[in-house]
Design a protein around this motif. Structure first.
Motif, PDB file in Angstrom:
ATOM      1  N   GLY A  31       0.822  -1.206   0.000  1.00 43.31           N
ATOM      2  CA  GLY A  31       0.000   0.000   0.000  1.00 43.31           C
ATOM      3  C   GLY A  31       0.859   1.260   0.000  1.00 43.31           C
ATOM      4  O   GLY A  31       0.540   2.242  -0.656  1.00 43.31           O
ATOM      5  N   LYS A  32       1.971   1.202   0.717  1.00 44.77           N
ATOM      6  CA  LYS A  32       2.879   2.355   0.770  1.00 44.77           C
ATOM      7  C   LYS A  32       3.453   2.668  -0.616  1.00 44.77           C
ATOM      8  O   LYS A  32       3.530   3.821  -1.021  1.00 44.77           O
ATOM      9  N   VAL A  33       3.840   1.603  -1.318  1.00 46.50           N
ATOM     10  CA  VAL A  33       4.397   1.786  -2.665  1.00 46.50           C
ATOM     11  C   VAL A  33       3.351   2.438  -3.577  1.00 46.50           C
ATOM     12  O   VAL A  33       3.642   3.391  -4.313  1.00 46.50           O
ATOM     13  N   LEU A  34       2.105   1.949  -3.486  1.00 42.69           N
ATOM     14  CA  LEU A  34       1.018   2.515  -4.296  1.00 42.69           C
ATOM     15  C   LEU A  34       0.750   3.959  -3.899  1.00 42.69           C
ATOM     16  O   LEU A  34       0.563   4.830  -4.747  1.00 42.69           O
ATOM     17  N   TYR A  35       0.736   4.189  -2.594  1.00 47.15           N
ATOM     18  CA  TYR A  35       0.477   5.543  -2.079  1.00 47.15           C
ATOM     19  C   TYR A  35       1.537   6.503  -2.611  1.00 47.15           C
ATOM     20  O   TYR A  35       1.235   7.594  -3.073  1.00 47.15           O
ATOM     21  N   GLN A  36       2.787   6.077  -2.552  1.00 45.73           N
ATOM     22  CA  GLN A  36       3.863   6.954  -3.001  1.00 45.73           C
ATOM     23  C   GLN A  36       3.768   7.232  -4.501  1.00 45.73           C
ATOM     24  O   GLN A  36       4.069   8.324  -4.954  1.00 45.73           O
ATOM     25  N   ALA A  37       3.325   6.229  -5.245  1.00 39.28           N
ATOM     26  CA  ALA A  37       3.223   6.405  -6.696  1.00 39.28           C
ATOM     27  C   ALA A  37       2.025   7.272  -7.086  1.00 39.28           C
ATOM     28  O   ALA A  37       2.109   8.053  -8.019  1.00 39.28           O
ATOM     29  N   HIS A  38       0.895   7.127  -6.382  1.00 37.78           N
ATOM     30  CA  HIS A  38      -0.342   7.758  -6.856  1.00 37.78           C
ATOM     31  C   HIS A  38      -0.908   8.860  -5.959  1.00 37.78           C
ATOM     32  O   HIS A  38      -1.637   9.712  -6.445  1.00 37.78           O
ATOM     33  N   CYS A  39      -0.669   8.822  -4.679  1.00 40.39           N
ATOM     34  CA  CYS A  39      -1.404   9.687  -3.749  1.00 40.39           C
ATOM     35  C   CYS A  39      -0.528  10.759  -3.093  1.00 40.39           C
ATOM     36  O   CYS A  39      -1.021  11.828  -2.728  1.00 40.39           O
ATOM     37  N   LEU A  40       0.734  10.425  -2.941  1.00 37.90           N
ATOM     38  CA  LEU A  40       1.673  11.274  -2.198  1.00 37.90           C
ATOM     39  C   LEU A  40       1.705  12.732  -2.669  1.00 37.90           C
ATOM     40  O   LEU A  40       1.700  13.657  -1.861  1.00 37.90           O
ATOM     41  N   LEU A  97      -6.896   0.910  -9.867  1.00 32.48           N
ATOM     42  CA  LEU A  97      -6.383   0.032  -8.812  1.00 32.48           C
ATOM     43  C   LEU A  97      -7.319  -1.168  -8.648  1.00 32.48           C
ATOM     44  O   LEU A  97      -8.535  -1.015  -8.764  1.00 32.48           O
ATOM     45  N   THR A  98      -6.749  -2.312  -8.358  1.00 32.18           N
ATOM     46  CA  THR A  98      -7.571  -3.502  -8.113  1.00 32.18           C
ATOM     47  C   THR A  98      -8.149  -3.402  -6.694  1.00 32.18           C
ATOM     48  O   THR A  98      -7.699  -2.581  -5.895  1.00 32.18           O
ATOM     49  N   SER A  99      -9.108  -4.276  -6.408  1.00 34.64           N
ATOM     50  CA  SER A  99      -9.707  -4.320  -5.073  1.00 34.64           C
ATOM     51  C   SER A  99      -8.641  -4.516  -4.003  1.00 34.64           C
ATOM     52  O   SER A  99      -8.665  -3.881  -2.955  1.00 34.64           O
ATOM     53  N   GLN A 100      -7.725  -5.436  -4.291  1.00 32.91           N
ATOM     54  CA  GLN A 100      -6.666  -5.726  -3.330  1.00 32.91           C
ATOM     55  C   GLN A 100      -5.771  -4.507  -3.134  1.00 32.91           C
ATOM     56  O   GLN A 100      -5.391  -4.170  -2.013  1.00 32.91           O
ATOM     57  N   GLU A 101      -5.456  -3.823  -4.233  1.00 32.67           N
ATOM     58  CA  GLU A 101      -4.588  -2.637  -4.125  1.00 32.67           C
ATOM     59  C   GLU A 101      -5.283  -1.545  -3.293  1.00 32.67           C
ATOM     60  O   GLU A 101      -4.628  -0.862  -2.508  1.00 32.67           O
ATOM     61  N   ILE A 102      -6.595  -1.424  -3.474  1.00 30.21           N
ATOM     62  CA  ILE A 102      -7.333  -0.421  -2.689  1.00 30.21           C
ATOM     63  C   ILE A 102      -7.300  -0.800  -1.204  1.00 30.21           C
ATOM     64  O   ILE A 102      -7.057   0.041  -0.342  1.00 30.21           O
ATOM     65  N   ARG A 103      -7.484  -2.089  -0.915  1.00 28.96           N
ATOM     66  CA  ARG A 103      -7.383  -2.538   0.485  1.00 28.96           C
ATOM     67  C   ARG A 103      -6.004  -2.222   1.048  1.00 28.96           C
ATOM     68  O   ARG A 103      -5.857  -1.773   2.171  1.00 28.96           O
ATOM     69  N   ASP A 104      -4.967  -2.476   0.231  1.00 27.79           N
ATOM     70  CA  ASP A 104      -3.592  -2.252   0.690  1.00 27.79           C
ATOM     71  C   ASP A 104      -3.324  -0.772   0.945  1.00 27.79           C
ATOM     72  O   ASP A 104      -2.712  -0.407   1.948  1.00 27.79           O
ATOM     73  N   VAL A 105      -3.801   0.070   0.032  1.00 27.95           N
ATOM     74  CA  VAL A 105      -3.538   1.502   0.195  1.00 27.95           C
ATOM     75  C   VAL A 105      -4.298   2.028   1.428  1.00 27.95           C
ATOM     76  O   VAL A 105      -3.780   2.857   2.187  1.00 27.95           O
ATOM     77  N   ILE A 106      -5.493   1.497   1.672  1.00 25.37           N
ATOM     78  CA  ILE A 106      -6.242   1.895   2.878  1.00 25.37           C
ATOM     79  C   ILE A 106      -5.479   1.447   4.127  1.00 25.37           C
ATOM     80  O   ILE A 106      -5.365   2.196   5.095  1.00 25.37           O
TER      81      ILE A 106
END
Ligand code: HEC
Length: 119
Positions: A31-40, A97-106
Motif C-alpha cells: 500500500g505504501k508503494v502505491l500511495y507513493q506512486a499515486h497519492c503522495l 487500482l484492483t480491489s486488493q490494491e485499494i485494500r492495501d492503500v487503505i
C-alpha cells in the motif's frame, strides 16, 4: 450425521473460512508503494494533505489525521477511493487500482492515521 454430509459440511466451512480470511489480508507495505506512486503528490508523505502538488488545487486534499477522517470506516474510504469526490481533484481510482490494491492503500493510510471510531 452421515459421513458424506460431514465431509461436504467440512469442505463448505473450509471454503467460507478461506474466503473470510482472504478478505482480511492486507499488505501495508504494498500500500505504501502505491500511495507513493499515486497519492503522495497531493496527500503528502504523512497523509496531512501537504503534498507537492497542492498549490495547483482549488479544493485542498483532506488531512487524514482529522477526527472526521480517522472516523471513516472501511466502506467509506473504499467508496471515496473507487468513485472519487465530485468537484475536486480526488479522482476515481476504481478503474486503475484492483480491489486488493485499494485494500492495501487503505491499510497504509490507517498506518499513517489510525482508525478512531467516533463514540
Ligand atoms: C490530484 C490530487 C489528489 C491525488 C493524486 C489523490 N487525492 Fe485523494 N483527495 C484529494 C482531494 C482534493 C481530496 C478532498 C476532496 C474534497 O474535500 O472534496 C481528497 C480526499 C481523499 C480522501 C477522503 C478523506 C476523507 O476522510 O475525507 C481519501 C480517502 C483519499 N483522498 C484517498 C486518496 C488515495 C488513496 C489516493 C491515491 C490512490 C489519492 N487520494 C490521490 C486529492 C487527491
Amino acid at each position: 450425521m452421515n459421513l458424506s454430509l460431514r465431509i461436504s459440511l467440512g469442505i463448505f466451512m473450509l471454503l467460507i473460512g478461506n474466503a473470510a480470511a482472504q478478505e482480511l489480508i492486507t499488505n501495508p507495505s504494498a500500500g505504501k508503494v502505491l500511495y507513493q506512486a499515486h497519492c503522495l503528490r497531493c496527500h503528502g508523505d504523512r497523509g496531512d494533505g501537504k503534498g507537492s502538488d497542492v498549490h495547483s488545487l482549488v479544493v485542498p486534499p483532506r488531512d487524514f489525521h482529522t477526527p472526521e477522517s480517522t472516523a471513516r470506516n472501511e466502506y467509506e474510504l473504499r467508496s471515496i477511493i473507487i468513485w472519487g469526490l465530485v468537484f475536486s481533484d480526488m479522482h476515481n481510482w476504481g478503474y486503475r487500482l484492483t480491489s486488493q490494491e485499494i485494500r492495501d492503500v487503505i491499510s497504509y493510510i490507517r498506518q499513517l492515521a489510525p482508525f478512531q471510531p467516533r463514540i
